[in-house]
Scaffold this motif. Structure first.
Motif, PDB file in Angstrom:
ATOM      1  N   PRO A 176       1.039  -1.241   0.030  1.00 48.04           N
ATOM      2  CA  PRO A 176      -0.187  -0.140   0.085  1.00 48.04           C
ATOM      3  C   PRO A 176       0.740   1.259  -0.084  1.00 48.04           C
ATOM      4  N   ALA A 177       2.125   1.217   0.674  1.00 46.85           N
ATOM      5  CA  ALA A 177       2.854   2.483   0.778  1.00 46.85           C
ATOM      6  C   ALA A 177       3.342   3.015  -0.483  1.00 46.85           C
ATOM      7  N   ILE A 178       3.507   2.092  -1.767  1.00 47.59           N
ATOM      8  CA  ILE A 178       3.485   2.396  -3.138  1.00 47.59           C
ATOM      9  C   ILE A 178       2.568   3.419  -3.671  1.00 47.59           C
ATOM     10  N   LEU A 179       1.536   2.876  -3.339  1.00 44.33           N
ATOM     11  CA  LEU A 179       0.091   3.307  -3.850  1.00 44.33           C
ATOM     12  C   LEU A 179       0.202   5.069  -3.200  1.00 44.33           C
ATOM     13  N   SER A 180       0.621   5.130  -2.082  1.00 40.29           N
ATOM     14  CA  SER A 180       0.396   6.402  -1.393  1.00 40.29           C
ATOM     15  C   SER A 180       1.659   7.319  -2.230  1.00 40.29           C
ATOM     16  N   ARG A 181       2.712   6.894  -2.313  1.00 37.72           N
ATOM     17  CA  ARG A 181       3.652   7.635  -2.747  1.00 37.72           C
ATOM     18  C   ARG A 181       3.589   8.073  -4.343  1.00 37.72           C
ATOM     19  N   GLY A 182       3.026   7.115  -5.178  1.00 34.13           N
ATOM     20  CA  GLY A 182       2.694   7.469  -6.559  1.00 34.13           C
ATOM     21  C   GLY A 182       1.261   8.021  -6.798  1.00 34.13           C
ATOM     22  N   THR A 183       1.181   8.228  -8.274  1.00 38.77           N
ATOM     23  CA  THR A 183       0.136   8.838  -8.824  1.00 38.77           C
ATOM     24  C   THR A 183      -0.666   7.661  -9.469  1.00 38.77           C
ATOM     25  N   VAL A 184      -1.899   7.249  -8.874  1.00 37.60           N
ATOM     26  CA  VAL A 184      -2.399   6.169  -9.468  1.00 37.60           C
ATOM     27  C   VAL A 184      -3.489   6.540 -10.530  1.00 37.60           C
ATOM     28  N   PHE A 185      -3.515   5.717 -11.566  1.00 42.24           N
ATOM     29  CA  PHE A 185      -4.532   5.758 -12.992  1.00 42.24           C
ATOM     30  C   PHE A 185      -5.062   4.577 -12.997  1.00 42.24           C
ATOM     31  N   VAL A 186      -6.377   4.713 -13.284  1.00 42.59           N
ATOM     32  CA  VAL A 186      -7.467   3.660 -13.253  1.00 42.59           C
ATOM     33  C   VAL A 186      -8.322   3.557 -14.472  1.00 42.59           C
ATOM     34  N   GLU A 187      -8.741   2.560 -14.857  1.00 43.61           N
ATOM     35  CA  GLU A 187      -9.836   2.439 -16.040  1.00 43.61           C
ATOM     36  C   GLU A 187     -11.257   2.811 -15.734  1.00 43.61           C
ATOM     37  N   TYR A 188     -11.977   2.363 -14.671  1.00 44.30           N
ATOM     38  CA  TYR A 188     -13.131   2.587 -14.197  1.00 44.30           C
ATOM     39  C   TYR A 188     -13.178   2.720 -12.717  1.00 44.30           C
ATOM     40  N   PRO A 189     -13.194   3.699 -12.192  1.00 46.28           N
ATOM     41  CA  PRO A 189     -12.955   3.685 -10.540  1.00 46.28           C
ATOM     42  C   PRO A 189     -13.859   2.790  -9.726  1.00 46.28           C
ATOM     43  N   GLU A 190     -15.316   2.617 -10.238  1.00 45.89           N
ATOM     44  CA  GLU A 190     -16.268   2.095  -9.653  1.00 45.89           C
ATOM     45  C   GLU A 190     -15.840   0.508  -9.494  1.00 45.89           C
ATOM     46  N   GLN A 191     -15.114  -0.025 -10.751  1.00 52.69           N
ATOM     47  CA  GLN A 191     -14.768  -1.444 -10.651  1.00 52.69           C
ATOM     48  C   GLN A 191     -13.288  -1.711 -10.094  1.00 52.69           C
ATOM     49  N   THR A 192     -12.374  -0.626 -10.230  1.00 52.45           N
ATOM     50  CA  THR A 192     -11.005  -0.616  -9.686  1.00 52.45           C
ATOM     51  C   THR A 192     -10.912  -0.457  -8.208  1.00 52.45           C
ATOM     52  N   ARG A 193     -12.018   0.076  -7.663  1.00 53.61           N
ATOM     53  CA  ARG A 193     -11.902   0.180  -6.065  1.00 53.61           C
ATOM     54  C   ARG A 193     -12.224  -1.261  -5.378  1.00 53.61           C
ATOM     55  N   ILE A 194     -13.050  -1.880  -6.244  1.00 55.27           N
ATOM     56  CA  ILE A 194     -13.283  -3.331  -5.640  1.00 55.27           C
ATOM     57  C   ILE A 194     -12.312  -4.390  -5.976  1.00 55.27           C
ATOM     58  N   GLU A 195     -11.730  -4.382  -7.234  1.00 56.18           N
ATOM     59  CA  GLU A 195     -10.771  -5.396  -7.646  1.00 56.18           C
ATOM     60  C   GLU A 195      -9.331  -4.970  -7.670  1.00 56.18           C
ATOM     61  N   GLY A 196      -9.054  -3.666  -7.798  1.00 52.31           N
ATOM     62  CA  GLY A 196      -7.670  -3.397  -7.978  1.00 52.31           C
ATOM     63  C   GLY A 196      -6.778  -3.424  -6.731  1.00 52.31           C
ATOM     64  N   GLU A 197      -5.429  -2.890  -7.009  1.00 50.95           N
ATOM     65  CA  GLU A 197      -4.469  -2.581  -6.016  1.00 50.95           C
ATOM     66  C   GLU A 197      -5.200  -1.506  -4.916  1.00 50.95           C
ATOM     67  N   ILE A 198      -5.822  -0.741  -5.482  1.00 51.17           N
ATOM     68  CA  ILE A 198      -6.634   0.450  -4.591  1.00 51.17           C
ATOM     69  C   ILE A 198      -7.689  -0.215  -3.622  1.00 51.17           C
ATOM     70  N   GLN A 199      -7.814  -1.621  -3.747  1.00 51.60           N
ATOM     71  CA  GLN A 199      -8.983  -2.171  -2.683  1.00 51.60           C
ATOM     72  C   GLN A 199      -8.336  -2.034  -1.280  1.00 51.60           C
ATOM     73  N   GLN A 200      -6.882  -1.655  -1.292  1.00 51.88           N
ATOM     74  CA  GLN A 200      -6.355  -1.869  -0.080  1.00 51.88           C
ATOM     75  C   GLN A 200      -6.518  -0.347   0.614  1.00 51.88           C
ATOM     76  N   MET A 201      -6.906   0.674  -0.482  1.00 52.82           N
ATOM     77  CA  MET A 201      -6.679   1.889   0.323  1.00 52.82           C
ATOM     78  C   MET A 201      -8.402   2.563   0.539  1.00 52.82           C
ATOM     79  N   PRO A 202      -8.402   3.706   0.980  1.00 55.10           N
ATOM     80  CA  PRO A 202      -9.686   3.961   1.492  1.00 55.10           C
ATOM     81  C   PRO A 202     -10.332   4.337   0.355  1.00 55.10           C
ATOM     82  N   ALA A 203     -11.850   4.479   0.372  1.00 50.44           N
ATOM     83  CA  ALA A 203     -12.834   4.614  -0.554  1.00 50.44           C
ATOM     84  C   ALA A 203     -12.520   5.863  -1.352  1.00 50.44           C
ATOM     85  N   ASP A 204     -12.125   6.937  -0.733  1.00 50.78           N
ATOM     86  CA  ASP A 204     -11.671   8.108  -1.230  1.00 50.78           C
ATOM     87  C   ASP A 204     -10.363   8.452  -1.829  1.00 50.78           C
ATOM     88  N   PHE A 205      -9.627   7.201  -1.720  1.00 50.76           N
ATOM     89  CA  PHE A 205      -8.425   7.470  -2.283  1.00 50.76           C
ATOM     90  C   PHE A 205      -8.147   7.906  -3.632  1.00 50.76           C
TER      91      PHE A 205
END
Lengths: 345, 345
Positions: free
Chosen positions: B236-265
């Motif tokens: 998770p620390a890598i996600l906090s240090r970087g800028t994260v780009f996603v395809e479709y947030p509604e899906q990525t927040r459930i399935e992607g690396e950012i499932q480890q982060m808060p819902a408003d990441f």
């Protein structure tokens, strides 16, 4: 390899079993699958609406099998000589995710819809029902008639369609099948003296095929045509007077006749009736209404029935839908140097 | 009739175009389709989870075409000699609802995933990137490598997999293709000096393929393997240090690396970068992360590309998925008295 059952093979399969036994076979599956309702993964279908129609994906799964159906609904298609409803479906193995059957489902949907309707009526119509009014003589009408004879013993049909050509087509198709068919002069004329009323019209519009004064005590209504937002067949007053049975409330409240009613309008889930957890018809005077929209588990049941019928047959085509490389991690080997023996057999 | 492109024909098609031009061709489609993002019907994919895997339906549609992909994810399948990910898809005509193309998508998904990854990297990686660390040498790895050369000019690969057999397979497949491939001794060894890091491992588990200290300034991370709930690859620390780009947030927040982060990441939607509405990389020191999970529009683009490639060809098989009766309302005529000339041609 995935077995493929196209239109031609499906029709041959139905003809070899017989239409009525085929519908009864699907109905048996639907009944036993609905009785174990809680074992299924369920979801409202996914619907993509466009100006002239809708395309839907309808999934369902138990612990062993996953199924989905692709189905469209385009009322204007008939003007182009195309089907209003066309469909195909897949049955897959849950353990591996591999598809085992790809089948046409245009004909199969008509068969499974008739099976569901007739099965519901066996629990909801008066047991002495012999006469059915059939309003809307499109692609599904003959299947409904045969389903109701197979499961309920309906032999007298009072039929009506706004298009005389549809009436002529229906009469020609039913000739020699042993039904007593009367062509009515209007919808009110068709329902006179009927025990069961089936409405299966196709317009994508809020229509009143049945008005309140056409429906007497003790009638069972099989409302098949109202199945997407903005498409209904019954006057709301009928729904208030009767007891309404549905497949999956989450979906029916959006798509069925009850889209006209408040969100808390009481309904009974059909599976609970089949499972003995809720009563079906409770008196000879009750008006019962099956607000049919079609649900993924019915397609699951129909595909399972077809799959069981064709088990062991090696004369049906196979599709190389899934890669079968020697090493599953070596997908690239297939495109780098395609060698026939490395590819799907 | 629906054109059928099975595994064998798809592989032949790819070989005739060439893998790199094929990936570049899909990438062009994805770029132009993502730029008109607002014209698409979008939905998170439908996922049916079971103990050993997941089966998904991924729909997308614009005003002309509807597409969906059926895809599974079963990490244990390799033990049975089966694909971890197997897929097929359909392209249909929105005006009529009729399917025009049914294609295998196991190979095609690997190609479109590589196309999406490389396309994202063209906007997000440093333009002078020449070396890529590639961690996870399963079915998708070679496609990723070729995609990154076709779109970014990546020629040096530092590769790693926990399974020596996967490394050997990768080296054998890449031999003679002009890459400079170094087999690393560990994941940390693989990322040393790399400009781009691609993680494409398959375990259905929360894993830390990349820990925070492995990621230096200016890196672009192409995180492909974390793509369903409970399956991630990055600390998770890598996600906090970087800028994260996603395809479709509604899906990525459930399935992607950012499932480890808060819902408003905070995340940036890739389509906005392609459309010039949001910046991509903003400095040479920035860590950029493409949290790839795969989205229905990419499959739409891939199927559209294949459909355009095969246009006019009459040597591919046709499926009689849809009934073609003389009178579309006379479905029953097909099963009552099957006559060859009434059936699908």
């Amino acid at each position: 390899m995935t077995v493929y059952v196209g239109v031609e093979d499906l029709c041959r399969l139905v003809a070899s079993v017989g239409v009525e036994p085929f519908i009864a076979g699907i109905a048996d599956r639907i009944e036993s699958d609905f009785r174990r309702w809680r074992e299924f993964d369920k979801a409202p279908r996914y619907a993509s609406h466009s100006p002239d129609g809708v395309i839907e994906l309808m999934p369902a799964a138990d612990r062993r099998r996953f199924s989905f159906k692709y189905v469209n609904g385009h009322p204007k298609n008939t003007r182009l000589g195309l089907q209003t409803v066309a469909a195909f479906g897949v049955l897959a193995d849950v353990d591996t995710g591999y598809p085992v059957l790809l089948s046409e489902m245009t004909v199969l949907t008509a068969l499974r819809t008739a099976a569901t309707s007739a099965l519901a009526a066996r629990y909801l119509a008066r047991p002495d029902s012999r006469t059915m009014a059939l309003i809307g003589l499109g692609a599904q009408s003959e299947f409904q008639a045969l389903g109701f004879r197979a499961l309920l013993g309906i032999e007298r049909l009072q039929v009506w369609d706004i298009d005389p050509a549809a009436i002529a087509k229906f009469r020609a198709n039913m000739a020699g099948l042993g039904f007593h068919v009367t062509a009515a002069r209007s919808a009110p004329d068709a329902v006179l003296g009927a025990d069961v009323i089936t409405t299966v019209t196709a317009d994508k519009a809020q229509a009143t095929i049945l008005s309140d004064n056409m429906v007497g005590a003790g009638i069972h209504i099989n409302a098949v045509g109202g199945d997407c937002p903005g498409k209904t067949e019954l006057a709301p007053a009928i729904l208030s007077r009767g007891t309404v049975f549905v497949e999956y409330p989450e979906q029916t409240r959006i798509e069925g006749e009850i889209q006209q009613m408040p969100a808390d309008f009481p309904v009974t889930e059909l599976w609970r009736v089949f499972a003995g957890e809720a009563p079906g018809r409770s008196s000879a005077d009750e008006i019962t209404i099956f607000d049919s929209v079609g649900f993924g588990i019915e397609d699951f049941s129909a595909l399972s029935y077809v799959h069981a019928l064709i088990e062991g047959r090696d004369d049906l085509p196979r599709l190389d839908l899934i890669v079968a490389p020697g090493d599953p991690r070596n997908l690239f080997g297939l495109v780098r140097e395609p060698q026939p023996e490395q590819r799907a057999a």
